[in-house]
Scaffold this motif. Sequence first.
Motif, PDB file in Angstrom:
ATOM      1  N   SER A 111       3.575   0.581   3.044  1.00 45.53           N
ATOM      2  CA  SER A 111       3.307  -0.113   4.246  1.00 45.53           C
ATOM      3  C   SER A 111       4.157  -1.315   4.489  1.00 45.53           C
ATOM      4  O   SER A 111       3.755  -1.912   5.571  1.00 45.53           O
ATOM      5  CB  SER A 111       1.866  -0.726   4.004  1.00 45.53           C
ATOM      6  OG  SER A 111       1.691  -1.188   2.880  1.00 45.53           O
ATOM      7  N   THR A 112       4.982  -1.690   3.682  1.00 43.22           N
ATOM      8  CA  THR A 112       5.755  -3.019   3.861  1.00 43.22           C
ATOM      9  C   THR A 112       7.443  -2.699   3.659  1.00 43.22           C
ATOM     10  O   THR A 112       7.749  -1.971   2.948  1.00 43.22           O
ATOM     11  CB  THR A 112       5.423  -3.810   2.753  1.00 43.22           C
ATOM     12  OG1 THR A 112       6.022  -5.019   3.062  1.00 43.22           O
ATOM     13  CG2 THR A 112       5.442  -3.615   1.563  1.00 43.22           C
TER      14      THR A 112
ATOM     15  N   ASN B 182      10.888   3.422   4.168  1.00 38.84           N
ATOM     16  CA  ASN B 182      10.230   2.890   3.133  1.00 38.84           C
ATOM     17  C   ASN B 182       9.503   3.939   2.520  1.00 38.84           C
ATOM     18  O   ASN B 182       8.123   4.196   2.429  1.00 38.84           O
ATOM     19  CB  ASN B 182       9.037   2.032   3.885  1.00 38.84           C
ATOM     20  CG  ASN B 182       9.413   0.834   4.366  1.00 38.84           C
ATOM     21  OD1 ASN B 182      10.673   0.196   3.864  1.00 38.84           O
ATOM     22  ND2 ASN B 182       8.818   0.207   5.597  1.00 38.84           N
TER      23      ASN B 182
ATOM     24  N   GLN C 109       1.055   5.475  -0.141  1.00 38.80           N
ATOM     25  CA  GLN C 109       0.439   6.652   0.417  1.00 38.80           C
ATOM     26  C   GLN C 109       1.231   7.945  -0.112  1.00 38.80           C
ATOM     27  O   GLN C 109       2.371   8.215   0.366  1.00 38.80           O
ATOM     28  CB  GLN C 109       0.347   6.915   1.923  1.00 38.80           C
ATOM     29  CG  GLN C 109      -0.294   8.098   2.599  1.00 38.80           C
ATOM     30  CD  GLN C 109      -1.814   8.106   2.196  1.00 38.80           C
ATOM     31  OE1 GLN C 109      -2.391   7.006   2.394  1.00 38.80           O
ATOM     32  NE2 GLN C 109      -2.399   9.109   2.100  1.00 38.80           N
TER      33      GLN C 109
ATOM     34  N   GLN D 152       0.909  -1.117  -0.065  1.00 39.04           N
ATOM     35  CA  GLN D 152      -0.080   0.018   0.022  1.00 39.04           C
ATOM     36  C   GLN D 152       0.849   1.351   0.051  1.00 39.04           C
ATOM     37  O   GLN D 152       1.816   1.031   0.668  1.00 39.04           O
ATOM     38  CB  GLN D 152      -1.058  -0.062   1.081  1.00 39.04           C
ATOM     39  CG  GLN D 152      -2.039  -1.116   1.071  1.00 39.04           C
ATOM     40  CD  GLN D 152      -3.012  -0.910   2.370  1.00 39.04           C
ATOM     41  OE1 GLN D 152      -2.628  -0.587   3.205  1.00 39.04           O
ATOM     42  NE2 GLN D 152      -4.332  -1.476   2.264  1.00 39.04           N
TER      43      GLN D 152
END
Length: 121
Positions: A24-25, A76, A4, A2
Amino acid sequence: VQLQASGGGLVQAGGSLRLSCAASTRTFSSYAVGWFRQAPGKEREFVAAIRWSGGNAYYADSVKGRFTISRDNAKNTVYLQMNSLKPEDTAVYYCAAGVAVADSPHDYEYWGQGTLVTVSS
């Protein structure tokens, strides 16, 4: 994965903005990341891309010398520093992740929601 995207806003011509694309990862570090933009009534177009390692970056001719893409895999996050902005840079900017650097949106698997950049003259 995901994504953003954030950092868009209203800026005067000649100004600067920095966009961020947060994932997100932790596996985000293994993906190439691209930035694309889409102006009203136009197709989505390539802006910049960076390899998973951060060692190579690629730019559209229209932004070369003004925009810089970078990444911080520990956070990330991928950034797009935009300087000397022009009214024609006005668009919704999207970040995307894929297995390899490419300039076609079809080659990216994961997309963020987009962030609006408006450059006034």
